[in-house]
Design a protein around this motif. Structure first.
Motif, mmCIF file in Angstrom:
data_model
loop_
_atom_site.group_PDB
_atom_site.id
_atom_site.type_symbol
_atom_site.label_atom_id
_atom_site.label_comp_id
_atom_site.label_asym_id
_atom_site.label_seq_id
_atom_site.Cartn_x
_atom_site.Cartn_y
_atom_site.Cartn_z
ATOM 1 N N GLU A 53 -4.992 -32.985 27.776
ATOM 2 C CA GLU A 53 -3.697 -33.514 28.234
ATOM 3 C C GLU A 53 -3.592 -33.292 29.734
ATOM 4 O O GLU A 53 -3.826 -32.175 30.218
ATOM 5 N N ARG B 196 1.238 -31.117 38.485
ATOM 6 C CA ARG B 196 1.604 -29.904 39.216
ATOM 7 C C ARG B 196 2.050 -30.289 40.618
ATOM 8 O O ARG B 196 1.473 -31.182 41.233
ATOM 9 N N PHE C 275 10.724 -32.549 36.548
ATOM 10 C CA PHE C 275 10.767 -33.821 35.813
ATOM 11 C C PHE C 275 12.170 -34.242 35.398
ATOM 12 O O PHE C 275 12.554 -35.388 35.616
ATOM 13 N N GLU D 113 13.412 -37.800 36.758
ATOM 14 C CA GLU D 113 13.546 -38.824 35.728
ATOM 15 C C GLU D 113 14.846 -39.610 35.870
ATOM 16 O O GLU D 113 14.972 -40.711 35.359
ATOM 17 N N ASN E 179 1.747 -37.872 29.870
ATOM 18 C CA ASN E 179 3.144 -37.891 29.429
ATOM 19 C C ASN E 179 3.875 -38.998 30.162
ATOM 20 O O ASN E 179 3.699 -39.154 31.368
ATOM 21 N N SER F 137 7.783 -40.973 30.841
ATOM 22 C CA SER F 137 9.234 -40.772 30.728
ATOM 23 C C SER F 137 9.873 -41.924 29.968
ATOM 24 O O SER F 137 9.293 -43.011 29.867
ATOM 25 N N ASP G 267 6.818 -32.975 21.593
ATOM 26 C CA ASP G 267 7.957 -32.073 21.341
ATOM 27 C C ASP G 267 8.643 -32.412 20.024
ATOM 28 O O ASP G 267 9.878 -32.360 19.912
ATOM 29 N N GLN H 134 6.261 -26.444 20.725
ATOM 30 C CA GLN H 134 5.816 -25.046 20.736
ATOM 31 C C GLN H 134 6.891 -24.070 20.274
ATOM 32 O O GLN H 134 6.565 -22.974 19.817
ATOM 33 N N GLU I 115 1.447 -27.515 19.365
ATOM 34 C CA GLU I 115 1.463 -27.171 20.789
ATOM 35 C C GLU I 115 1.731 -25.677 20.961
ATOM 36 O O GLU I 115 2.452 -25.086 20.164
ATOM 37 N N VAL J 202 -0.166 -22.851 20.980
ATOM 38 C CA VAL J 202 -0.742 -21.832 20.095
ATOM 39 C C VAL J 202 -1.277 -20.688 20.966
ATOM 40 O O VAL J 202 -2.135 -20.905 21.815
#
Ligand code: C2E
Ligand code: MG
Ligand code: MG
Length: 603
Positions: A369, A373, A388, A392, A427, A429, A490, A513, A546, A548
């Motif tokens: 993925e 940054r 973000f 956005e 990813n 938006s 998510d 997560q 996600e 882990v």
């Protein structure tokens, strides 16, 4: 108390003159009319509105003189300004003070000047008439000249008031608020603590709805009604300012306690809520700021007032005291929003890092993925979780996603050429899904980099999917039909309907997560995760967990049939070179050119 010295008086007089902004302004017919009338009335060749500056007499209006100023020294008008009384000199040649003056040298014999005095007693200069012959000046003529001087001052005040009073409410505006604050710094002890309040009658949305439904006149009525109510509660001694379309500001009396002031304001809001005709269409909020006279900059004060009133409108408390921390957070968000555009154009600030995705059953790395940054030149690393949500909301979201996809595809093409047939996930938006050309652009960029569409996965958060279903689904279907893999990111955090989610052509579901963290110690989470895995499998989807971090979490997920994992236990997001090294460290030689990377022995 000691009397002010002549120098102090002169300084105050000059200050009053400067504040009126008259000096060196262009000619104005309203003044010229009075000057012409003066010359005609007294049948004299010269008349002027003459203002006494530091070292010159400057003519705001003049008849019969070519130049626009003369030296102040030995000018009779300067004497009028200092004494603030009328001066008549029947013959300059007979007057020892003016016999050798600049005026006398230019042939002037007669002078009469009436003081131009402001309401608060400052004399700005003189309305003067001048003759080339000696002359007398009757009492009636004196009265006539004084009347003309008063007309000039009425004009000065009128012009000054224009632009200082709100035309809708008739209440002093922001300019006046700033000037009065500056004046307070002269009158009051420096640093005196005071409280200021800003009443905001409506949120931006209510404002626009009100104009849409009732027209501008309807809005004016709301504003005037509130102005009347506010004026009534403030009484005649406290000044109210109309500082924005639906905003009013005022200062509390010196020494008022903050809590009592807020209670009082709250009571006013309650009163308004029961009495105002507009109470159903608008909700007022109030911001309060503690300031120090002479030390708090007026523009900064107003900004803080707005900010507190805005926070009040969003929160449960309708009266809100300005908070420096909240403001700092807001300012940081604003700064990020403002400066992200520059980051997009500056090659050194943004970069992508890559986090491996591992297949649980085999331990193979099946993809990666790409995560953005940002190293801000002054603020350092700013996490995407922070920037973000800010960008956005701006037009930069489109350019950012395109930057990310372009970079990720370039990297992917390099890897493919080197024999690492990776899949990269990016990813996107919610707003990207609404761009009509997004799908075509993505597919075109894949072709341009000579990559199969299956080499790209697009992750969309569950909440983004819900934000505009119809338009979003057009884009999603286009991407899926083109061969791009879609993943719901998510998963479990949004409020989506299962009926809708199962209609989305997403092949992959990524369990958030939040459900994975501490799962081995939390029975409820285990049940939820096991159910999500089962549900997704039943719908034919691949499940990725996600975040882990522990062997225990991984063990449970393997047992529950989860397909893939991503998390610090396997690999953190890494720079491309580090990601290559991470993969190579788990390779068995020779370096393969297969469709998948070799097995990764983890967990
Ligand atoms: P996401 O897409 O759900 O990405 C996963 C986030 O979890 C990443 O945070 C990753 O670094 C972090 N993570 C992965 N494994 C672990 C773990 O084991 N433990 C913990 N504590 N964290 C882990 P990151 O990179 O800070 O990104 C945060 C979010 O920002 C992403 O969540 C994604 O929604 C968004 N984002 C990042 N890059 C982009 C981008 O290029 N475009 C868009 N639209 N959003 C992005
Ligand atoms: Mg993601
Ligand atoms: Mg996620």
């Amino acid at each position: 108390m000691s009397h002010p010295s002549p120098a102090q008086l002169e300084a105050a007089r000059l200050d009053a003159l400067r504040k009126l902004d008259l000096l060196d302004t262009p000619p104005n017919e309203a003044f010229d009319r009075i000057t012409r009338m003066a010359a005609q009335l007294f049948k004299l060749p010269i008349a002027a509105v003459s203002l006494t500056d530091t070292d010159r007499q400057w003519f705001k209006s003049r008849v019969g003189v070519a130049h626009c100023s003369i030296p102040r020294e030995h000018a009779p008008c300067a004497q009028v300004a200092v004494t603030a009384s009328m001066l008549v000199i029947p013959d300059l040649q007979d007057d020892p003070r003016y016999r050798d003056s600049h005026l006398a040298a230019s042939g002037v014999r007669f002078y009469a000047g009436a003081p131009l005095s402001t309401r608060d007693g400052y004399c700005l200069g003189a309305m003067c008439v001048i003759g080339l012959e000696p002359r007398s000046f009757s009492d009636t003529e004196r009265t006539g000249l004084a009347d003309l001087a008063a007309m000039v001052m009425a004009q000065v005040e009128l012009q000054h008031a224009l632009g200082r009073v709100d035309p809708v409410s008739g209440i002093p505006n922001r300019t006046q608020f700033f000037d009065d604050l500056a004046d307070l710094a002269i009158d009051r002890p420096a640093g005196e603590a005071r409280l200021a309040a800003l009443v905001n009658l409506a949120t931006v949305e209510q404002l626009s709805n009100a104009v849409r439904a009732m027209g501008a006149a309807g809005l004016d009525e709301i504003v005037c009604e509130a102005a009347r109510m506010l004026r009534a509660v403030l009484g005649p001694t406290r000044r109210l300012y109309h500082v924005g379309v639906t905003q009013f500001a005022f200062l509390a009396e010196p020494g008022v306690d903050l809590e009592r002031f807020c209670d009082w304001l709250g009571a006013w809001l309650d009163l308004r809520a029961t009495n105002m005709t507009s109470r159903f269409v608008t909700t007022a909020s109030i911001g309060v700021v503690a300031l120090e006279i002479g030390r708090t900059a007026p523009a900064g004060l107003l900004r803080d007032l707005y900010s507190a009133a805005h926070d009040a409108a969003e929160g449960a408390r309708r009266v809100r005291v300005f908070s420096a921390e909240q403001n700092a957070a807001f300012m940081r968000r604003f700064r990020l929003m403002n400066e992200f555009g520059a980051a997009l154009e500056d090659d050194g600030q943004l970069r992508l890092v890559y986090q491996p995705k591992v297949e649980l059953a085999t331990g193979r790395c099946v993809g990666t993925e790409a995560l953005l940054r940002w190293r801000h030149p002054a603020l350092g690393e700013v996490s995407p979780g922070e920037f973000f949500p800010v960008i956005e909301q701006t037009s930069l979201a489109r350019a950012t996603t395109r930057w990310v996809i372009e970079r990720a595809l370039r990297q992917l093409a390099t890897w493919h050429r080197a024999g690492l047939a990776q899949q990269v996930a990016v990813n996107v938006s919610a707003v990207n899904l609404l761009e009509p050309d997004f799908c075509a652009w993505v597919l075109a960029r894949l072709r341009a980099h000579d990559l199969p569409a299956t080499a790209l996965a697009i992750e969309i958060t569950e909440s983004a999917l819900m934000s505009n279903r119809q338009l979003a689904s057009l884009t999603l279907e286009g991407l899926a039909a083109g061969g791009v893999e879609l993943a719901i990111d998510d998963f479990g955090t949004g409020y989506s309907s299962l009926a809708y989610l199962q209609s989305v052509p997403a092949k992959v579901v990524k369990i958030d997560q939040g459900f994975i963290r501490g799962l081995d110690r939390d029975e409820r989470k285990r049940v939820l995760v096991a159910t999500m895995i089962k549900l997704s499998h039943d719908l034919g989807q691949v499940v990725v967990a996600e975040g882990v971090e522990t062997v225990g979490e991984a063990a449970f997920l393997r047992g529950a049939g989860c397909d893939q994992v991503q998390g610090y236990l396997y690999g953190r997001p890494m720079a491309p070179e580090d990601f290559e090294r991470w993969v190579c460290a788990k390779w068995t030689l020779p370096r393969p050119r297969a469709a998948h990377l070799p097995e990764v022995a983890c967990a």
